[in-house]
Design a protein around this motif. Structure first.
Motif, short mmCIF file in Angstrom:
data_model
loop_
_atom_site.label_atom_id
_atom_site.label_comp_id
_atom_site.label_asym_id
_atom_site.label_seq_id
_atom_site.Cartn_x
_atom_site.Cartn_y
_atom_site.Cartn_z
N SER A 201 0.83 -1.20 0.00
CA SER A 201 0.00 0.00 0.00
C SER A 201 0.87 1.26 0.00
CB SER A 201 -0.92 -0.01 1.23
OG SER A 201 -1.61 1.19 1.33
N SER A 202 1.92 1.25 0.81
CA SER A 202 2.83 2.40 0.86
C SER A 202 3.53 2.59 -0.49
CB SER A 202 3.88 2.21 1.94
OG SER A 202 3.29 2.18 3.21
N VAL A 203 3.94 1.49 -1.10
CA VAL A 203 4.58 1.57 -2.42
C VAL A 203 3.61 2.16 -3.43
CG1 VAL A 203 5.46 0.18 -4.35
CG2 VAL A 203 6.23 -0.30 -2.02
N ARG A 204 2.39 1.68 -3.41
CA ARG A 204 1.37 2.17 -4.35
C ARG A 204 1.11 3.67 -4.12
NH1 ARG A 204 0.38 2.26 -8.99
NH2 ARG A 204 -1.75 2.55 -9.61
N ASN A 205 1.04 4.09 -2.87
CA ASN A 205 0.81 5.51 -2.57
C ASN A 205 1.95 6.38 -3.11
OD1 ASN A 205 -1.66 5.14 -1.32
ND2 ASN A 205 -0.76 4.94 0.71
N VAL A 206 3.18 5.92 -2.95
CA VAL A 206 4.33 6.67 -3.47
C VAL A 206 4.25 6.74 -4.99
CG1 VAL A 206 6.85 6.62 -3.72
CG2 VAL A 206 5.82 6.19 -1.50
N ALA B 68 13.54 1.81 -0.77
CA ALA B 68 13.47 3.04 0.03
C ALA B 68 12.18 3.07 0.86
CB ALA B 68 13.56 4.26 -0.87
N VAL B 69 11.08 2.63 0.25
CA VAL B 69 9.80 2.59 0.97
C VAL B 69 9.88 1.59 2.12
CG1 VAL B 69 7.35 2.00 0.78
CG2 VAL B 69 8.44 3.35 -1.02
N ILE B 70 10.48 0.43 1.85
CA ILE B 70 10.61 -0.59 2.89
C ILE B 70 11.51 -0.08 4.02
CG2 ILE B 70 11.50 -2.91 3.39
CD1 ILE B 70 10.57 -3.69 0.54
N ALA B 71 12.58 0.62 3.67
CA ALA B 71 13.47 1.19 4.68
C ALA B 71 12.72 2.20 5.55
CB ALA B 71 14.68 1.85 4.02
#
Length: 148
Positions: free
Chosen positions: A33-38, A53-56
């Protein structure tokens, strides 16, 4: 296999695991979800470096939460965050040790006198991005500057 594909594959496996994969499933969904939002915000498709970077960022948030939950004495939340961090560690690149960071900093500053903290950080951070925590790098740079 790209990182996004790996996340999708692991999410499917966590779904099949039912109760045993509950934490992994929730964590992977949160990351996707965070990846998709970015991607939506940036109007672009993220490559493996962007996904890392998102996972970090997610990992850093959990580390900060962990210290707060420990201070508050919330062992149930501490256990949950540790389990989520264990899931995220699978997707994180191998982290550099303090000695490896020292070596990178000394190599980057070799032969260059009168560098300031910001100058050194600009040289070093692109080399360690995603592989080391910025606060650790900053601490090591300060140590090296004090010895010069």
């Amino acid at each position: 296999m790209s990182l996004k594909e790996e996340l999708l594959q692991d999410m499917k496996e966590a779904m099949k695991a039912k109760e045993a994969g509950k934490i992994a499933l929730a964590t992977i969904r949160m990351v996707r979800s965070s990846v998709r939002n970015v991607e939506i915000d940036g109007k672009c498709e993220l490559d493996d470096l962007g996904v890392s970077a998102v996972i970090a960022k997610e990992m850093k948030q959990r580390k900060e939460s962990l210290t707060e939950f420990e201070k508050a004495g919330r062992q149930d939340l501490v256990d949950q965050v540790k389990a989520e961090m264990a899931v995220l560690e699978k997707y994180m690149p191998k982290q550099l040790t303090a000695d490896e960071i020292r070596h990178i900093v000394t190599t980057a500053t070799a032969g260059k006198d009168s560098l300031k903290m910001g100058d050194i950080m600009k040289l070093v951070m692109p080399q360690v991005k995603g592989k080391a925590d910025g606060s650790l790098v900053s601490k090591i740079v300060r140590e090296i500057l004090q010895t010069k």
